[in-house]
Write a protein that holds these residues in place. Structure first.
Motif: not given
Length: 309
Positions: A240-251
């Protein structure tokens, strides 16, 4: 007449006693002589047997054994020679000084030095050489004992100083560790506060929802500090909060930062599973992005050919 006969009888009796005594002494002497002869023969026989065994050993020994035997013999001779040099000397054996080997280049080091004027001043001019030697030896032994005691005290002080320095280093290390622990605790509190603010403002990140989830599972239900919220599958929080590769990398980076503050061992299985899921999503989305790029490039090429036709 009777008196002469009695006197003669006494003389004969004395002569017989003397003769028996002499015979007894002769027989005792003969026995001792025979015993000495037998002992001498036994000693000679043992000596010959020892010599024969030694010769057999030399005949059967290997070159290495022969070399070792000669080396041991040489070392024994050297030791005997040094012992002879140190005999009747005032220099203690632990110093290992000789007339030819000493740091003072004194060829008469082992001889007793006689300071005549000093002895005369002390009223000891009448002492013999043996008395002077004995007194000098006592003085040397006393000085060595005092030197050994001073060395022991110095070593003890050095050991105490080293222990104190070690204790100080340990105390400084513990203080530093406590300081680091307090610093990490403060930073963790700041992270939790920022998490609360973002959740309250409706702009929560994946790490905020995941840390709230894990802290809710850890807290005591009778002493809850986290407001009630709707529990969901942690994977749903990520999606619900990660929609892109960058979001998952930040996670992934946020998880590392949080674990560095909260402890890498704490909730290790949970965070490792979340990290694997995030890395898997990164790989999937990267592959999908590559395929999309290839599809877009292929479409542009086809459009170019259509225009030319």
């Amino acid at each position: 007449m009777g008196k002469d006969h009695e006197s003669k009888h006494k003389k004969d009796k004395k002569n017989r006693k003397r003769h028996r005594s002499s015979s007894s002494e002769d027989s005792e002497y003969e026995r001792e002589k025979q015993l000495d002869k037998r002992l001498a023969e036994e000693r000679l026989q043992k000596k010959m047997e020892k010599q024969r065994a030694k010769e057999e050993m030399k005949a059967n020994e290997t070159p290495e054994e022969k070399k070792a035997r000669r080396m041991a013999k040489k070392m024994k001779k050297d030791a005997n020679r040094k012992a002879a040099e140190l005999e009747d000397t005032l220099i203690p054996s632990e110093l290992n000084y000789t007339n030819l080997n000493n740091p003072f280049n004194d060829t008469k080091l082992t001889q007793t030095f006689v300071w005549g004027k000093k002895l005369e001043k002390e009223g000891k001019s009448g002492l013999s050489q043996d008395e002077i030697t004995r007194e000098t030896g006592q003085r040397i032994r006393k000085n060595l004992t005092e030197a050994a005691e001073f060395k022991r005290i110095r070593d003890t002080r050095a050991a105490v100083k080293e222990d104190m320095e070690m204790m100080k280093r340990d105390a400084d290390l513990r203080a530093g560790q406590m300081s680091d622990s307090k610093e990490r605790e403060f930073q963790l509190d700041q992270v939790k506060e920022r998490t609360r603010i973002r959740i309250d403002q409706g702009r929560a990140k994946a790490i905020d929802l995941l840390t709230r989830y894990i802290r809710f599972a850890e807290q005591n239900p009778y002493n809850a500090t986290i407001p009630d919220f709707e529990l969901s599958n942690p994977v749903e929080y990520m999606k619900s909060t990660c929609s892109s590769v960058e979001d998952y990398e930040d996670l992934v980076e946020d998880i590392k930062t949080y674990r560095d503050l909260d402890g890498w061992v704490k909730n290790e299985t949970f965070w490792m599973d979340i990290t694997r899921i995030a890395e898997d999503e990164i790989q999937k989305k990267s592959s999908q992005k590559t395929r999309d790029v290839h599809s877009g490039v292929e479409k542009e090429i086809q459009d170019m050919f259509k225009v030319k036709v």
